[in-house]
Design a protein around this motif. Structure first.
Motif, mmCIF file in Angstrom:
data_model
loop_
_atom_site.group_PDB
_atom_site.id
_atom_site.type_symbol
_atom_site.label_atom_id
_atom_site.label_comp_id
_atom_site.label_asym_id
_atom_site.label_seq_id
_atom_site.Cartn_x
_atom_site.Cartn_y
_atom_site.Cartn_z
ATOM 1 N N LYS A 183 0.795 -1.209 0.100
ATOM 2 C CA LYS A 183 0.021 -0.014 -0.030
ATOM 3 C C LYS A 183 0.703 1.299 -0.080
ATOM 4 N N TYR A 184 2.089 1.064 0.720
ATOM 5 C CA TYR A 184 2.862 2.246 0.795
ATOM 6 C C TYR A 184 4.377 2.308 0.221
ATOM 7 N N HIS A 185 4.530 1.131 -0.648
ATOM 8 C CA HIS A 185 5.727 1.023 -1.250
ATOM 9 C C HIS A 185 5.873 1.944 -2.591
ATOM 10 N N ALA A 243 2.591 11.970 -0.704
ATOM 11 C CA ALA A 243 3.245 12.987 -0.166
ATOM 12 C C ALA A 243 3.229 12.922 1.535
ATOM 13 N N ASP A 244 2.660 11.959 1.809
ATOM 14 C CA ASP A 244 2.764 11.553 3.436
ATOM 15 C C ASP A 244 3.535 10.365 3.760
ATOM 16 N N GLY A 245 4.598 10.184 2.688
ATOM 17 C CA GLY A 245 5.564 9.110 3.041
ATOM 18 C C GLY A 245 5.507 7.636 2.151
ATOM 19 N N VAL A 287 9.752 1.705 8.701
ATOM 20 C CA VAL A 287 8.488 1.689 9.405
ATOM 21 C C VAL A 287 7.364 2.059 8.672
ATOM 22 N N CYS A 288 6.257 1.459 8.838
ATOM 23 C CA CYS A 288 4.979 1.834 8.189
ATOM 24 C C CYS A 288 3.823 1.795 9.049
ATOM 25 N N VAL A 289 3.208 2.909 8.770
ATOM 26 C CA VAL A 289 1.910 2.953 9.808
ATOM 27 C C VAL A 289 0.625 3.278 8.668
ATOM 28 N N VAL A 313 0.414 5.582 17.484
ATOM 29 C CA VAL A 313 0.911 4.178 17.286
ATOM 30 C C VAL A 313 2.390 4.527 16.787
ATOM 31 N N PHE A 314 2.983 5.535 15.984
ATOM 32 C CA PHE A 314 4.251 5.505 15.488
ATOM 33 C C PHE A 314 5.063 5.553 16.513
ATOM 34 N N GLU A 315 5.006 6.544 17.694
ATOM 35 C CA GLU A 315 5.958 6.608 18.738
ATOM 36 C C GLU A 315 5.790 5.145 19.604
ATOM 37 N N ILE A 350 13.134 13.174 0.296
ATOM 38 C CA ILE A 350 11.822 13.647 -0.119
ATOM 39 C C ILE A 350 10.503 13.031 0.649
ATOM 40 N N ASN A 351 10.973 12.649 1.896
ATOM 41 C CA ASN A 351 9.956 12.353 2.892
ATOM 42 C C ASN A 351 10.111 12.766 4.166
ATOM 43 N N PRO A 352 9.627 14.227 4.047
ATOM 44 C CA PRO A 352 9.561 15.271 5.360
ATOM 45 C C PRO A 352 8.737 14.560 6.487
ATOM 46 N N ARG A 353 7.720 13.914 6.060
ATOM 47 C CA ARG A 353 6.787 13.572 7.229
ATOM 48 C C ARG A 353 7.748 12.505 8.016
ATOM 49 N N SER A 354 8.173 11.536 7.403
ATOM 50 C CA SER A 354 8.949 10.627 8.165
ATOM 51 C C SER A 354 10.120 11.294 9.039
ATOM 52 N N TYR A 355 10.726 12.388 8.402
ATOM 53 C CA TYR A 355 11.972 13.088 9.059
ATOM 54 C C TYR A 355 11.380 13.664 10.321
ATOM 55 N N ALA A 356 10.073 14.241 10.096
ATOM 56 C CA ALA A 356 9.581 15.124 11.248
ATOM 57 C C ALA A 356 9.273 14.090 12.495
ATOM 58 N N ALA A 357 8.604 12.967 11.990
ATOM 59 C CA ALA A 357 8.194 11.926 12.912
ATOM 60 C C ALA A 357 9.556 11.336 13.635
ATOM 61 N N HIS A 358 10.417 11.131 12.927
ATOM 62 C CA HIS A 358 11.698 10.580 13.774
ATOM 63 C C HIS A 358 12.377 11.386 14.628
ATOM 64 N N THR A 359 12.459 12.670 13.979
ATOM 65 C CA THR A 359 13.267 13.838 14.734
ATOM 66 C C THR A 359 12.511 14.438 16.054
ATOM 67 N N ARG A 360 11.258 14.676 15.944
ATOM 68 C CA ARG A 360 10.451 15.340 16.673
ATOM 69 C C ARG A 360 9.599 14.393 17.727
ATOM 70 N N LYS A 361 9.514 13.509 17.092
ATOM 71 C CA LYS A 361 8.463 12.631 17.967
ATOM 72 C C LYS A 361 9.400 11.426 18.611
HETATM 73 C C1 LIG Z 1 6.297 8.095 8.425
HETATM 74 C C2 LIG Z 1 5.452 7.550 9.527
HETATM 75 C C3 LIG Z 1 5.780 6.391 9.782
HETATM 76 C C4 LIG Z 1 4.899 8.625 10.576
HETATM 77 O O1 LIG Z 1 4.179 8.131 11.394
HETATM 78 P P1 LIG Z 1 2.689 9.242 11.497
HETATM 79 O O2 LIG Z 1 1.738 8.192 12.283
HETATM 80 O O3 LIG Z 1 2.239 9.612 10.176
HETATM 81 O O4 LIG Z 1 3.568 10.271 12.309
HETATM 82 P P2 LIG Z 1 2.879 11.464 13.034
HETATM 83 O O5 LIG Z 1 1.305 11.941 12.359
HETATM 84 O O6 LIG Z 1 2.521 11.219 14.565
HETATM 85 O O7 LIG Z 1 3.844 12.729 13.128
HETATM 86 C C5 LIG Z 1 4.422 13.092 11.876
HETATM 87 C C6 LIG Z 1 4.736 14.576 11.985
HETATM 88 O O8 LIG Z 1 4.982 15.092 10.632
HETATM 89 C C7 LIG Z 1 4.254 16.125 10.228
HETATM 90 N N1 LIG Z 1 4.132 16.326 8.818
HETATM 91 C C8 LIG Z 1 3.032 15.786 8.298
HETATM 92 N N2 LIG Z 1 3.353 16.037 6.797
HETATM 93 C C9 LIG Z 1 4.527 16.911 6.943
HETATM 94 C C10 LIG Z 1 5.295 17.464 5.776
HETATM 95 N N3 LIG Z 1 5.000 17.054 4.568
HETATM 96 N N4 LIG Z 1 6.609 17.894 6.183
HETATM 97 C C11 LIG Z 1 6.855 18.127 7.410
HETATM 98 N N5 LIG Z 1 6.144 17.617 8.404
HETATM 99 C C12 LIG Z 1 5.044 16.847 8.256
HETATM 100 C C13 LIG Z 1 2.846 16.050 11.018
HETATM 101 O O9 LIG Z 1 2.250 17.292 11.205
HETATM 102 C C14 LIG Z 1 3.352 15.410 12.289
HETATM 103 O O10 LIG Z 1 3.669 16.371 13.203
HETATM 104 P P3 LIG Z 1 2.587 17.061 14.540
HETATM 105 O O11 LIG Z 1 1.946 15.862 15.025
HETATM 106 O O12 LIG Z 1 3.620 17.599 15.388
HETATM 107 O O13 LIG Z 1 1.959 17.882 13.636
HETATM 108 C C15 LIG Z 1 3.792 7.439 8.455
HETATM 109 O O14 LIG Z 1 3.425 8.568 8.128
HETATM 110 C C16 LIG Z 1 4.092 6.522 7.201
HETATM 111 O O15 LIG Z 1 3.889 5.210 7.835
HETATM 112 N N6 LIG Z 1 4.149 6.842 6.315
HETATM 113 C C17 LIG Z 1 4.296 6.176 4.941
HETATM 114 C C18 LIG Z 1 5.462 5.091 5.041
HETATM 115 C C19 LIG Z 1 6.915 5.884 5.428
HETATM 116 O O16 LIG Z 1 6.939 7.073 4.825
HETATM 117 N N7 LIG Z 1 7.755 5.174 6.238
HETATM 118 C C20 LIG Z 1 8.813 5.661 6.674
HETATM 119 C C21 LIG Z 1 9.882 5.546 5.739
HETATM 120 S S1 LIG Z 1 11.494 6.121 6.184
#
Ligand SMILES: CC(C)(COP(=O)(O)OP(=O)(O)OC[C@H]1O[C@@H](n2cnc3c(N)ncnc32)[C@H](O)[C@@H]1OP(=O)(O)O)[C@@H](O)C(=O)NCCC(=O)NCCS
Length: 183
Positions: free
Chosen positions: A20-22, A32-34, A111-113, A122-124, A148-159
């Motif tokens: 689903k997310y590959h 855009a969400d990773g 990791v994949c949620v 659930v991620f944390e 090009i996966n800023p959501r993952s970077y934000a989750a791993h560094t901030r959370k």
């Molecule tokens: C990456 C992943 C594991 C993170 O888990 P998650 O439950 O989405 O994480 P969270 O929502 O708790 O945290 C993500 C943070 O990034 C922020 N964020 C979302 N989109 C963003 C973007 N485009 N740029 C920067 N930050 C972003 C969110 O706002 C959130 O922070 P906040 O809660 O302080 O607002 C999940 O999104 C996922 O499985 N994505 C698809 C697969 C993937 O990318 N895996 C990682 C491969 S390295």
């Protein structure tokens, strides 16, 4: 939600979530969400589950809501980008005084949620559960995130509290390298 190590019988559900997310099979609107890029054969997955005990799951009843992979470098060296990471480990800065080697570090990820469980904690939780599994064996965990996966970077560094220790390029992609002490 329960956090448990995967068994071989979980493999079809893990594969379904991964597909689903590959990057090769993800819906364009989800990109855009990773996304994940690591590809493993069934044999490699079985080895990861059984020998490495390296697949942590978040399970909502019988449903696999998330997975987090982790393994030794001995296991990962068969994956080209991991070999690149092994090669550059000696150039990395020390983490809390630990000079990084292929013996005292391991690689977590991908990791994949599932989308339905994102932003719910659930991620944390799965991150911590995975880290705990390896804490007794390794003082430091490392991972990589595509730039090009800023959501993952934000989750791993901030959370998750990971620190960026380097950037590197591989196959025309730019990556962040992150690390965290396991204790
Ligand atoms: C990456 C992943 C594991 C993170 O888990 P998650 O439950 O989405 O994480 P969270 O929502 O708790 O945290 C993500 C943070 O990034 C922020 N964020 C979302 N989109 C963003 C973007 N485009 N740029 C920067 N930050 C972003 C969110 O706002 C959130 O922070 P906040 O809660 O302080 O607002 C999940 O999104 C996922 O499985 N994505 C698809 C697969 C993937 O990318 N895996 C990682 C491969 S390295």
């Amino acid at each position: 939600m329960k956090y448990v190590l995967a068994e071989l019988s979980d493999l079809p559900a893990i594969r379904q979530l991964m597909a689903k997310y590959h990057r090769d099979t993800i819906a364009p609107e989800d990109m855009a969400d990773g996304f994940v890029t690591t590809a493993l054969s069934d044999e490699q997955f079985a080895d990861l589950i059984v020998r490495e005990r390296g697949v942590m799951l978040a399970k909502d009843g019988d449903k696999v809501a998330a997975f987090a992979l982790a393994a030794s470098w001995e296991y990962w060296q068969q994956v080209p980008i991991m070999q690149k990471m092994i090669d550059i480990l000696p150039q990395m800065p020390a983490v809390d005084g630990v000079v990084l080697t292929r013996e005292n570090t391991y690689q977590y990820g991908p990791v994949c949620v599932d989308r339905a469980y994102r932003g719910t904690g659930v991620f944390e939780e799965i991150f911590r559960a995975s880290l705990r599994e390896y804490a007794a064996k390794y003082p430091v965990m490392v991972t990589f995130v595509n730039q090009i996966n800023p959501r993952s970077y934000a989750a791993h560094t901030r959370k998750a509290g990971m620190r960026e220790i380097a950037t590197f390029d591989f196959n025309d992609n730019h990556y962040w390298m992150l690390a965290i002490p396991t204790e």
